[in-house]
Design a protein around this motif. Structure first.
Motif, PDB file in Angstrom:
ATOM      1  N   LYS A 117       0.809  -1.211   0.000  1.00 28.30           N
ATOM      2  CA  LYS A 117       0.000   0.000   0.000  1.00 28.30           C
ATOM      3  C   LYS A 117       0.852   1.276   0.000  1.00 28.30           C
ATOM      4  N   ASN A 118       2.120   1.135   0.344  1.00 25.89           N
ATOM      5  CA  ASN A 118       3.013   2.289   0.412  1.00 25.89           C
ATOM      6  C   ASN A 118       3.962   2.259  -0.787  1.00 25.89           C
ATOM      7  N   CYS A 119       3.840   3.240  -1.674  1.00 24.37           N
ATOM      8  CA  CYS A 119       4.609   3.207  -2.924  1.00 24.37           C
ATOM      9  C   CYS A 119       6.102   3.387  -2.692  1.00 24.37           C
ATOM     10  N   THR A 120       6.521   3.896  -1.505  1.00 31.04           N
ATOM     11  CA  THR A 120       7.954   4.076  -1.234  1.00 31.04           C
ATOM     12  C   THR A 120       8.574   2.857  -0.592  1.00 31.04           C
ATOM     13  N   CYS A 121       7.750   1.871  -0.235  1.00 30.36           N
ATOM     14  CA  CYS A 121       8.255   0.637   0.380  1.00 30.36           C
ATOM     15  C   CYS A 121       8.849  -0.235  -0.706  1.00 30.36           C
ATOM     16  N   CYS A 159       7.633  -7.799  11.612  1.00 30.08           N
ATOM     17  CA  CYS A 159       7.703  -7.264  10.253  1.00 30.08           C
ATOM     18  C   CYS A 159       8.734  -6.158  10.192  1.00 30.08           C
ATOM     19  N   ILE A 160       9.549  -6.176   9.132  1.00 26.02           N
ATOM     20  CA  ILE A 160      10.483  -5.076   8.888  1.00 26.02           C
ATOM     21  C   ILE A 160      10.318  -4.634   7.451  1.00 26.02           C
ATOM     22  N   LEU A 161      10.188  -3.334   7.253  1.00 29.98           N
ATOM     23  CA  LEU A 161       9.991  -2.746   5.932  1.00 29.98           C
ATOM     24  C   LEU A 161      11.172  -1.865   5.576  1.00 29.98           C
ATOM     25  N   TRP A 162      11.560  -1.870   4.263  1.00 32.30           N
ATOM     26  CA  TRP A 162      12.631  -0.999   3.779  1.00 32.30           C
ATOM     27  C   TRP A 162      12.033   0.066   2.867  1.00 32.30           C
ATOM     28  N   PHE A 163      12.567   1.275   2.982  1.00 33.65           N
ATOM     29  CA  PHE A 163      12.138   2.378   2.139  1.00 33.65           C
ATOM     30  C   PHE A 163      13.380   2.936   1.442  1.00 33.65           C
ATOM     31  N   GLY A 164      13.290   3.117   0.145  1.00 31.15           N
ATOM     32  CA  GLY A 164      14.457   3.579  -0.603  1.00 31.15           C
ATOM     33  C   GLY A 164      15.272   2.402  -1.124  1.00 31.15           C
ATOM     34  N   GLU A 165      16.508   2.703  -1.551  1.00 32.59           N
ATOM     35  CA  GLU A 165      17.348   1.681  -2.174  1.00 32.59           C
ATOM     36  C   GLU A 165      17.852   0.677  -1.151  1.00 32.59           C
ATOM     37  N   LEU A 166      18.063  -0.545  -1.625  1.00 35.51           N
ATOM     38  CA  LEU A 166      18.552  -1.625  -0.759  1.00 35.51           C
ATOM     39  C   LEU A 166      20.057  -1.737  -0.958  1.00 35.51           C
TER      40      LEU A 166
END
Length: 587
Positions: free
Chosen positions: A137-141, A156-163
């Motif tokens: 649901k989050n386009c930056t995830c 749960c762990i979410l990343w935002f931006g480049e990996l």
């Protein structure tokens, strides 16, 4: 002693060798106040993949590979030239740019060290499915994973931006789910392949159906009759179909096959009137000028036991006959393998459909039955005596008597007829044809036939019309006699009126009934010499003359049927009124 320790970080490492999968040395120094200098405390070996962000964004490092860096599945080098020269610092980018909300999903990567978590968010209570939904649901995830892998995984762990800073472990690695464009997902590829396969199948089926439709259309166009002239110009003489020789002109019009096919709607099943030994009979509408004329088309079947011989015989027999009590033939059709006879249409069909049907027999009262008996008698008289040819019908029965609009009888089906010439009155054959229950003894046993053979059949028919019962298969609780035997028994006991159909009791004329039964018994006498001619029959039916006493009928016990049925016969045709058969005559 006071001291401080200092660890040479990854930017101050020394190395040996030229391979990027090389082993690096980590050095730890200690500051000594007394000497005011650094002293070596320890050294440790580290591999190249321990360097932070060695492969850049979305790149993974594998110490067992050479070179060690590669882009994750679904990603390509941002600058391919630099990447090929071992400058991996710019990392990788998605092969297909992300378009949020356009069917994106997640691709699972296993056995890796999770990326740098400086741009991440976590929740200890969410499960992995909830984690996925939040990320989607989050386009930056850009990715998600389990926070704790112990006990099957939790949180749960979410990343935002480049990996960044991903490496591959041969064991003890973790799973991560990285956001991908729909086209890069396996399910999409499978769906795309299925869609392509469906499109291909539909295209092939459409082409096949179009090709089949074209073939059918060409076939129909080839077979569909065109409305040409109804009758052939100057048809000429009809050929003998068995020998190839020509007969005299039979004065019978020849119709085009296309005309008859058009009239019967290409021989549609819905137009079938019935089926006999010859083949099927179709109803048709023949257009003559501005008027439509109903016809009956008798088409020779390719599998008919009554073949070309019977077709020719019927044409020869009836083509020159004209009588109000004979069915009128309008012409024939002879084209390649097709053989057809065209008759006037009889709307009330055959006599047997009335007299033997409990529901329809009430439609013909005694006056109509008596008129039918007289009409049949006059038709036979014409065949035997008044026509240009002397014809023995040899298959007279209820199903071969057709009824017009006014219930006038018409004798039909001359396929078994024989033409007598000159003074000839009797003949013998080894090919016995006819129908059980209507054949006289001398014909069935010895093959002898004459005008008296038709007289016998007429007598059986009269008794059937009076009683509404079939001769063959007649059953009575008091005896085993057939209809002839039953009528003979009633006559001897002076109880003839008991033979009459119960439905006729109120409408019958007793004198006409008694006279008809008497005439019928005279016609079925066993000895042919005792039977009257048809001219005498017509006179007896229409006058009040005294009638002679009849003698015992032929085949009146009813037991001959089972005996004859058990002998081998060649079946020539069938009707609802019994079998028309051909069998060798006894020696």
């Amino acid at each position: 002693m006071d001291y401080h320790s200092f660890f040479l970080g990854r930017d101050q490492q020394s190395y040996s060798g030229q391979d990027h999968g090389m082993v690096y040395i980590s050095v730890r120094l200690i500051w000594i106040d007394r000497t005011q200098s650094w002293s070596l405390y320890l050294t440790a070996q580290v591999d190249g993949c321990d360097r932070y962000a060695l492969c850049g964004a979305y790149g993974s490092c594998n110490i067992n590979n050479s070179p060690a860096c590669e882009c994750l599945t679904g990603f390509v080098p941002k600058y391919p030239k630099d990447w090929n020269e071992a400058d991996w610092s710019h990392g990788c980018v998605p092969k297909t740019p992300l378009n949020c909300g356009a069917g994106e999903g997640f691709l699972k990567y296993s056995g890796i060290k999770l990326p740098d978590t400086r741009q991440s968010w976590y929740n200890r209570t969410m499960d992995l499915d909830e984690c996925r939904d939040v990320c989607l649901k989050n386009c930056t995830c850009t990715a998600y994973s389990s926070l704790d892998i112990t006990g099957g995984g939790s949180g749960c762990i979410l990343w935002f931006g480049e990996l960044i800073d991903i490496r591959v472990y041969t064991e003890y690695g973790q799973d991560i789910f990285i956001r991908m464009a729909a086209s890069e997902l396996p399910a999409y590829g499978s769906s795309k392949r299925k869609k392509q396969a469906r499109i291909l199948v539909i295209a092939l089926l459409s082409f096949g159906m179009a090709l089949l439709g074209l073939c059918l259309m060409l076939y129909v166009l080839k077979k569909k009759p065109k409305r040409e002239g109804i009758i052939l110009d100057n048809p000429g003489p009809i050929q003998d179909f068995t020998t190839g020789s020509e007969n005299d002109d039979l004065e019978l019009p020849l119709f085009r096959f296309a005309t008859i096919a058009y009239a019967t709607d290409n021989f549609s099943v819905k137009n079938v009137l019935g089926k006999g030994g010859f083949g099927q009979v179709y109803k048709g509408i023949l257009t003559e000028g501005q008027e439509n004329k109903e016809i009956a088309v008798k088409r020779l079947s390719a599998y008919s036991r009554q073949g070309l011989h019977e077709f020719k015989n019927e044409v020869l027999s009836i083509s020159k006959l004209q009588h109000r009590n004979l069915v009128k033939i309008l012409g024939c059709c002879i084209q390649e393998e097709e053989r057809m006879l065209i008759y006037e249409y009889m709307p009330n069909k055959s006599l047997d459909s009335f007299i033997f049907d409990p529901n329809r027999s009430i439609l013909i009262d005694w006056s109509k039955r008596f008129r039918i008996i007289n009409g049949i008698a006059r038709g036979l008289l014409y065949l035997h005596q008044d026509s240009r040819l002397r014809i023995i019908h040899r298959d007279l029965k209820a199903s071969n008597i057709l009824l017009d609009h006014e219930m006038n009888p018409k004798i039909a089906d001359f396929g078994m007829a024989r033409i007598f010439g000159g003074d000839e009155t009797e003949a013998k054959t080894s090919r016995v044809v006819g129908t059980y229950g209507y054949m006289p003894p001398e014909y069935a046993i010895d093959g002898l036939f004459s005008v008296k053979s038709d007289v016998y059949s007429f007598g059986v028919l009269v008794l059937e019309i009076v009683s509404g019962k079939r001769n063959r298969g007649f059953c009575h609780p008091d005896h085993n006699l057939n209809l002839l035997g039953h009528a003979w028994r009633l006559y001897k006991e002076d109880r003839q009126l008991e033979l009459i159909d119960k439905l006729e009791n109120e409408s019958c004329n007793p004198n006409e009934v008694l006279r008809s039964i008497h005439v019928g018994l005279l016609c079925v006498q066993q000895c042919p010499e005792y039977r009257p001619t048809m001219s005498t029959v017509v006179l007896m039916l229409s006058s009040e003359t005294t009638l002679p006493e009849p003698k015992e009928p032929g085949f009146h016990t009813g037991r001959y049927l089972s005996k004859m049925d058990s002998s081998p016969v060649k079946q020539e045709g069938s009707s609802t009124n019994g079998l028309t058969i051909t069998l060798p005559a006894a020696r």
